[in-house]
Design an enzyme around this catalytic site. Structure first.
Site, short mmCIF file in Angstrom:
data_model
loop_
_atom_site.label_atom_id
_atom_site.label_comp_id
_atom_site.label_asym_id
_atom_site.label_seq_id
_atom_site.Cartn_x
_atom_site.Cartn_y
_atom_site.Cartn_z
N ASP A 17 -4.53 -46.23 44.96
CA ASP A 17 -4.66 -47.67 44.75
C ASP A 17 -3.26 -48.25 44.90
O ASP A 17 -2.35 -47.55 45.35
CB ASP A 17 -5.29 -47.98 43.39
N HIS A 18 -3.09 -49.50 44.51
CA HIS A 18 -1.77 -50.13 44.65
C HIS A 18 -0.70 -49.42 43.82
O HIS A 18 0.43 -49.28 44.26
CB HIS A 18 -1.86 -51.61 44.26
N GLY A 76 -4.00 -41.89 37.00
CA GLY A 76 -4.82 -40.87 37.64
C GLY A 76 -6.19 -40.72 37.01
O GLY A 76 -7.07 -40.06 37.55
N GLY A 78 -8.70 -43.11 36.22
CA GLY A 78 -9.79 -43.80 36.89
C GLY A 78 -10.13 -43.16 38.22
O GLY A 78 -11.31 -43.03 38.59
N GLU A 79 -9.11 -42.71 38.93
CA GLU A 79 -9.33 -42.06 40.22
C GLU A 79 -10.13 -40.77 40.04
O GLU A 79 -11.05 -40.49 40.80
CB GLU A 79 -7.98 -41.77 40.89
N HIS A 108 -9.61 -21.51 37.87
CA HIS A 108 -10.76 -21.39 36.99
C HIS A 108 -11.87 -22.39 37.29
O HIS A 108 -13.04 -22.10 37.08
CB HIS A 108 -10.35 -21.56 35.52
N ARG A 143 -17.71 -15.41 36.07
CA ARG A 143 -17.84 -16.36 34.95
C ARG A 143 -17.45 -17.78 35.38
O ARG A 143 -18.05 -18.75 34.93
CB ARG A 143 -17.02 -15.92 33.74
#
Length: 153
Positions: A17-18, A76, A78-79, A108, A143
């Protein structure tokens, strides 16, 4: 009929984003030395940019092509939330701290999107995290595969 182009594991999609624009631009230059980088925007700074407009297309490509993406915003968070709405995408946030967090997300959790918090990282920290993300592999342990499959159930 539409033919899907499948990129190699060395393809990296970038989006921001900006708030992550400047860091995205710098990362694109650095990563192009080793990877095929596809910059999905924005391509010019605009303070009104909304991250879903750029992160969603990157995430859709990751899910469809088995590629990886690095998405960048102020925190980071919201992304990563946007990316994780796409089935098959597993986004991990890194906004500083021990790079083992990034390595473990790959080993993992088979994270295929790294979401960077540009407001909390220097360029060198972001490049280090991107490098760990792109050079680490999924462990393919039973696993871990079992746990990941439960995410999509």
């Amino acid at each position: 009929m539409f033919a899907m182009q499948v990129h190699s594991a060395s393809t990296v999609y970038l989006a921001s984003d900006h708030a992550g624009f400047e860091m995205k631009q710098e990362l694109a230059v650095a990563l192009r030395m080793k990877y095929q980088v596809v910059d999905l925007g924005p391509h010019a700074y605009d303070a009104a940019d909304d991250y879903p407009d750029f992160v969603r297309p990157a995430s859709l490509r990751v899910a469809a092509e088995g590629a990886r993406a690095i998405v960048i915003g102020k925190s980071g968070q919201g992304e990563a939330m946007c990316a994780n709405r796409i089935r098959g995408v597993r986004a991990a946030v890194f906004a500083g701290g021990d790079l083992d967090l990034v390595r473990l997300a790959r080993e993992h959790n088979d994270a295929n999107v790294l979401s960077l918090g540009a407001g909390f990282l220097s360029f060198d920290e972001a490049l280090s995290a991107a490098t760990v993300f792109l050079e680490s592999s999924f462990s393919d342990d039973d696993r871990h595969r079992r746990r990941i499959s439960k995410l999509d159930d």
